[in-house]
Structure formats: structure tokens, C-alpha cells
Design a protein around this motif. Structure first.
Motif, PDB file in Angstrom:
ATOM      1  N   GLU A  61       0.834  -1.212   0.000  1.00  0.00           N
ATOM      2  CA  GLU A  61       0.000   0.000   0.000  1.00  0.00           C
ATOM      3  C   GLU A  61       0.864   1.256   0.000  1.00  0.00           C
ATOM      4  O   GLU A  61       0.444   2.306  -0.459  1.00  0.00           O
ATOM      5  CB  GLU A  61      -0.911   0.016   1.235  1.00  0.00           C
TER       6      GLU A  61
ATOM      7  N   VAL B  86      -5.974   3.540  -6.776  1.00  0.00           N
ATOM      8  CA  VAL B  86      -6.743   2.333  -6.415  1.00  0.00           C
ATOM      9  C   VAL B  86      -8.110   2.513  -7.052  1.00  0.00           C
ATOM     10  O   VAL B  86      -8.913   3.299  -6.570  1.00  0.00           O
ATOM     11  CB  VAL B  86      -6.873   2.217  -4.874  1.00  0.00           C
TER      12      VAL B  86
ATOM     13  N   LEU C   2      -5.784  12.279  -8.708  1.00  0.00           N
ATOM     14  CA  LEU C   2      -6.357  11.094  -8.057  1.00  0.00           C
ATOM     15  C   LEU C   2      -7.863  10.973  -8.301  1.00  0.00           C
ATOM     16  O   LEU C   2      -8.450   9.919  -8.127  1.00  0.00           O
ATOM     17  CB  LEU C   2      -6.079  11.126  -6.547  1.00  0.00           C
TER      18      LEU C   2
ATOM     19  N   THR D 267       0.919   2.566  -4.883  1.00  0.00           N
ATOM     20  CA  THR D 267      -0.165   3.553  -4.952  1.00  0.00           C
ATOM     21  C   THR D 267       0.396   4.958  -5.181  1.00  0.00           C
ATOM     22  O   THR D 267      -0.034   5.670  -6.081  1.00  0.00           O
ATOM     23  CB  THR D 267      -0.905   3.570  -3.604  1.00  0.00           C
ATOM     24  N   THR D 268       1.388   5.310  -4.356  1.00  0.00           N
ATOM     25  CA  THR D 268       1.950   6.656  -4.428  1.00  0.00           C
ATOM     26  C   THR D 268       2.731   6.833  -5.725  1.00  0.00           C
ATOM     27  O   THR D 268       2.659   7.883  -6.368  1.00  0.00           O
ATOM     28  CB  THR D 268       2.873   6.905  -3.221  1.00  0.00           C
TER      29      THR D 268
ATOM     30  N   ASN E 298     -10.468   3.096   6.004  1.00  0.00           N
ATOM     31  CA  ASN E 298      -9.894   3.900   4.916  1.00  0.00           C
ATOM     32  C   ASN E 298      -8.373   3.878   4.995  1.00  0.00           C
ATOM     33  O   ASN E 298      -7.791   3.236   5.870  1.00  0.00           O
ATOM     34  CB  ASN E 298     -10.472   5.318   4.910  1.00  0.00           C
TER      35      ASN E 298
ATOM     36  N   ILE F 262      -4.747   4.367   5.776  1.00  0.00           N
ATOM     37  CA  ILE F 262      -4.044   4.826   6.963  1.00  0.00           C
ATOM     38  C   ILE F 262      -2.884   5.751   6.569  1.00  0.00           C
ATOM     39  O   ILE F 262      -2.383   6.521   7.376  1.00  0.00           O
ATOM     40  CB  ILE F 262      -3.553   3.558   7.695  1.00  0.00           C
ATOM     41  N   GLY F 263      -2.480   5.659   5.283  1.00  0.00           N
ATOM     42  CA  GLY F 263      -1.285   6.397   4.862  1.00  0.00           C
ATOM     43  C   GLY F 263      -1.595   7.637   4.037  1.00  0.00           C
ATOM     44  O   GLY F 263      -0.710   8.186   3.398  1.00  0.00           O
TER      45      GLY F 263
ATOM     46  N   PHE G 228       0.447  10.796   4.661  1.00  0.00           N
ATOM     47  CA  PHE G 228       1.832  10.511   4.279  1.00  0.00           C
ATOM     48  C   PHE G 228       1.969  10.501   2.759  1.00  0.00           C
ATOM     49  O   PHE G 228       2.930  11.032   2.202  1.00  0.00           O
ATOM     50  CB  PHE G 228       2.260   9.169   4.878  1.00  0.00           C
TER      51      PHE G 228
ATOM     52  N   PHE H 167     -12.637  -0.662  -4.530  1.00  0.00           N
ATOM     53  CA  PHE H 167     -12.417  -1.486  -3.348  1.00  0.00           C
ATOM     54  C   PHE H 167     -13.665  -2.308  -3.062  1.00  0.00           C
ATOM     55  O   PHE H 167     -14.743  -2.014  -3.562  1.00  0.00           O
ATOM     56  CB  PHE H 167     -11.950  -0.692  -2.128  1.00  0.00           C
TER      57      PHE H 167
ATOM     58  N   PRO I  18     -10.569   8.873  -2.996  1.00  0.00           N
ATOM     59  CA  PRO I  18      -9.449   8.091  -3.524  1.00  0.00           C
ATOM     60  C   PRO I  18      -8.799   7.223  -2.451  1.00  0.00           C
ATOM     61  O   PRO I  18      -8.122   6.249  -2.760  1.00  0.00           O
ATOM     62  CB  PRO I  18      -8.468   9.164  -4.015  1.00  0.00           C
ATOM     63  N   PHE I  19      -8.994   7.594  -1.182  1.00  0.00           N
ATOM     64  CA  PHE I  19      -8.399   6.826  -0.093  1.00  0.00           C
ATOM     65  C   PHE I  19      -9.461   6.025   0.656  1.00  0.00           C
ATOM     66  O   PHE I  19      -9.253   5.642   1.795  1.00  0.00           O
ATOM     67  CB  PHE I  19      -7.680   7.770   0.876  1.00  0.00           C
ATOM     68  N   SER I  20     -10.604   5.802   0.004  1.00  0.00           N
ATOM     69  CA  SER I  20     -11.734   5.122   0.615  1.00  0.00           C
ATOM     70  C   SER I  20     -12.305   5.983   1.748  1.00  0.00           C
ATOM     71  O   SER I  20     -11.858   7.114   1.965  1.00  0.00           O
ATOM     72  CB  SER I  20     -11.317   3.739   1.101  1.00  0.00           C
TER      73      SER I  20
ATOM     74  N   GLU J 292       4.363  12.762   0.510  1.00  0.00           N
ATOM     75  CA  GLU J 292       5.378  12.163  -0.360  1.00  0.00           C
ATOM     76  C   GLU J 292       5.238  12.690  -1.788  1.00  0.00           C
ATOM     77  O   GLU J 292       6.218  13.052  -2.433  1.00  0.00           O
ATOM     78  CB  GLU J 292       5.131  10.650  -0.346  1.00  0.00           C
TER      79      GLU J 292
ATOM     80  N   ARG K 151     -15.783  -5.219  -0.207  1.00  0.00           N
ATOM     81  CA  ARG K 151     -15.977  -5.626   1.184  1.00  0.00           C
ATOM     82  C   ARG K 151     -16.486  -7.051   1.253  1.00  0.00           C
ATOM     83  O   ARG K 151     -17.246  -7.467   0.391  1.00  0.00           O
ATOM     84  CB  ARG K 151     -17.000  -4.710   1.869  1.00  0.00           C
TER      85      ARG K 151
END
Ligand code: HEM
Length: 308
Positions: free
Chosen positions: A125, A191, A185, A129-130, A251, A253-254, A257, A194, A244-246, A261, A196
């Protein structure tokens, strides 16, 4: 995790290849009902490639943990570690992996396997992704000279002629660049979907690629328009129109960050270079992988700013 794989010097890194293969394998299996049968699947070329790729990925994570454990023990024996202070006198934050290792030393229920799974998740992850996000941002900014000039003017205001690396305060000032990252993004979420595992009946599928192109929330959706993300233009938007990060308790966690980055890498590039993207956006083919990447190589021309 404190480990360097020198991926830029060695693009054929087996870790990078295994990551790409796994993304493909998961999507191939997902779309072929007959491959759901384990006994059949493991005999196919995909099943065999998965086994091989997982071995490479797990070994890499286990080696990382082993190396870090040794380092942790060494530092502990010298009584450095948690209490270590940096040159500025501030307490250093503990690295994520050190935290897990320390916890497992004191609590038996956190096994090596558990740590490996966490390391796997963060490794995957945390980079692909980044990297994809940065790739698309460069391409899209490079396609829009007027937007690129705004990015450059913002960076010029922040840094002037200085060559210093970006500080946290500088990064906070990169407001327009942040709009560009968010807009990239939106248009091409790293991503793209997603899923479930449901414990009760409900209908759910979140296809970000489609959601982010809904004209109800993003008029003229195919247009790369970073201004959509200026506070005055995003205030009234439904918070779930752009995810984009859910969203919700699982969702990304990064995400903070990741933005940090991307800003560091993109500002370093656009401060010194002008980028021109080749080919038409409409002609770009995207992979249907776990991570949205271009199907083929993408080309950009790069000109040093001080020579143009
Ligand atoms: C542009 C970059 C990134 C994007 C687009 C992204 C996107 C996402 C998305 C959509 C999810 C949720 C998947 C779901 O709901 O099932 C997720 C989960 C996660 N991400 Fe990111 N991510 C990015 C960067 C990062 C970085 C840099 C890290 C770590 C340093 C990270 C760590 C994680 C972890 C650990 C999870 C799982 C969280 C959980 O299951 O509770 N991501 N990411």
C-alpha cells in the motif's frame, strides 16, 4: 521499513515484478469463475505464478523483519532506541516496524506471521499507490502548460532562488500543487475500486473510476481542473463523491503521508524542470489491475528550467 531496494537503478527488481504480477493475477482470477476452484486454480499458469510471486514477496518481508530485529537488538543493547533524540534535541518518533517488533517481544500473541502480514500490507500500500499517483500527476500536469505554470509560480513564491529541500512549512504552502494531486487522483485514482466481505445482505461496489467521473459532482468530468479542489469549490461537495483513499473505519491509513510524499517528489521536479507530456490523454490505455497504471510506457519530455 528502513530497507532500500534501489528500484530506480534496477527496474527489473524481482520484488517490483512480483508486485505487478500479483496485481494482474488477482484481477485475472477475480474475472474467471472457474478459477475460483482452488484445486483447479493452483494447477494453472496463474496459480503457479501466484505461488512463486508470494514466495518472493513474503521472503522479502521476512528478510526485512529479520534485519530490523537484529538492528533493534543491537540498538537495545546500546540502550538507544525509543529514548533516542535527534540532533535538534527533539524526541525521534519510533519506526513502525520497530513498534511491532517491540510489541511482539513483550506480547506473545503478535507472532512473526502477524508482523509479516502487516509489513506486506504497508510495503504494498505504501509504494505502488503513491508511485502511480506521482506518475499520473506528472503526466497530467505536463499536458496542461497553463496549470504547470501556476504550479511553478507557487513553488517560486515558496522557494525563490533557494535550492533547499522542502520543509514541512514549505509543503503546507503547496496549496495549488495539492489541488493538482487531488485532481489527478480524481481522474485516475491509483486504487480504482475497493470491495468488502459482507456479513449481512447488502449491495455494494465502489468503482472509484466511475464515481470520480460523475458529472453531477464534477461537471465536465474528463477535464483536468485542479481548481475543483480549492476550498471554495469543494466545500459544498458531498464528502463521499471523492474518495481516492476510501472512507469509513478501514480507509487509507497512509493518506496524509502519501500526499506529503507526492508533494515532496513533484515539487522537487517542477521547481527545476518543465515537463511536456507526449501523446493524447484519450489514447492512453489503463491497466485493469489492482493499481491503475498505464498499459504501456508513457513518455514525457523534460527541460531544465534555467535553460528555457
Ligand atoms: C496515493 C496513494 C495512496 C492511495 C490512492 C491509497 C488508497 C487506499 C485505499 C483506497 C485504501 C482502502 C481500501 C479499502 O477500502 O478496501 C487503502 C488502504 C490502506 N492504505 Fe493506502 N493509499 C495510498 C497510499 C498509502 C501509503 C503511503 C500507505 C502507507 C504508508 C498506505 C497504507 C494503507 C493501509 C495500511 C491500508 C489498509 C487500512 C486498513 O485496512 O485498515 N496507503 N489505501
Amino acid at each position: 521499513m528502513g530497507r532500500s531496494i534501489n528500484a530506480q537503478d534496477n527496474p527489473q527488481s524481482e520484488y517490483v515484478k512480483a508486485i505487478h504480477d500479483m496485481g494482474r493475477i488477482i484481477m485475472v482470477r477475480f474475472a474467471r469463475p472457474w478459477l475460483q476452484f482452488e484445486f483447479l486454480y493452483k494447477r494453472t499458469q496463474w496459480g503457479r505464478l501466484e505461488k512463486k510471486s508470494l514466495e518472493i514477496l513474503h521472503k522479502f518481508s521476512l528478510d526485512t523483519i529479520k534485519q530490523r530485529k537484529m538492528e533493534y537488538k543491537r540498538l537495545k543493547s546500546q540502550k538507544i532506541g525509543k529514548e533516542e533524540t535527534s540532533i535538534s534535541g527533539k524526541k525521534k518518533r519510533q519506526a513502525f516496524l520497530d513498534l511491532l517488533i517491540e510489541y511482539s517481544e513483550e506480547n506473545e500473541f503478535l507472532t512473526e506471521e502477524n508482523i509479516r502480514e502487516e509489513v506486506d500490507t504497508f510495503m504494498f500500500e505504501g509504494h505502488d499507490t503513491t508511485a502511480a499517483g506521482i506518475n499520473w500527476a506528472i503526466y497530467l500536469i505536463g499536458r496542461h502548460p497553463e496549470i504547470q505554470e501556476k504550479v511553478y509560480r507557487e513553488l517560486e513564491l515558496i522557494f525563490g532562488r533557494s535550492e533547499r529541500p522542502a520543509s514541512s512549512a514549505d509543503i503546507r504552502e503547496m496549496k495549488y500543487l495539492e489541488c493538482c494531486i487531488k485532481e489527478s487522483l480524481r481522474l485516475i485514482p491509483s486504487v480504482p475500486f475497493f470491495a468488502r466481505n459482507l456479513t449481512e445482505d447488502m449491495i455494494i461496489a465502489v468503482i472509484l473510476y466511475a464515481l470520480h467521473r460523475d458529472p453531477k459532482h464534477f461537471p465536465d468530468p474528463l477535464k483536468f481542473q485542479p481548481e475543483r479542489f480549492l476550498p471554495e469549490n469543494s466545500m459544498k461537495r458531498n464528502p463521499y463523491a471523492y474518495v481516492p483513499f476510501s472512507a469509513g473505519p478501514r480507509n487509507c491509513i497512509g493518506q496524509k503521508f502519501a500526499l506529503l510524499e507526492e508533494k515532496v517528489v513533484l515539487s522537487s521536479l517542477f521547481r527545476k524542470f518543465r515537463v511536456e507530456s507526449l501523446g493524447k490523454f484519450e489514447d492512453l490505455k489503463l491497466t485493469g489491475d489492482l493499481i491503475m497504471r498505464p498499459e504501456e510506457e508513457m513518455f514525457v519530455k523534460i527541460f531544465p528550467r534555467n535553460e528555457t
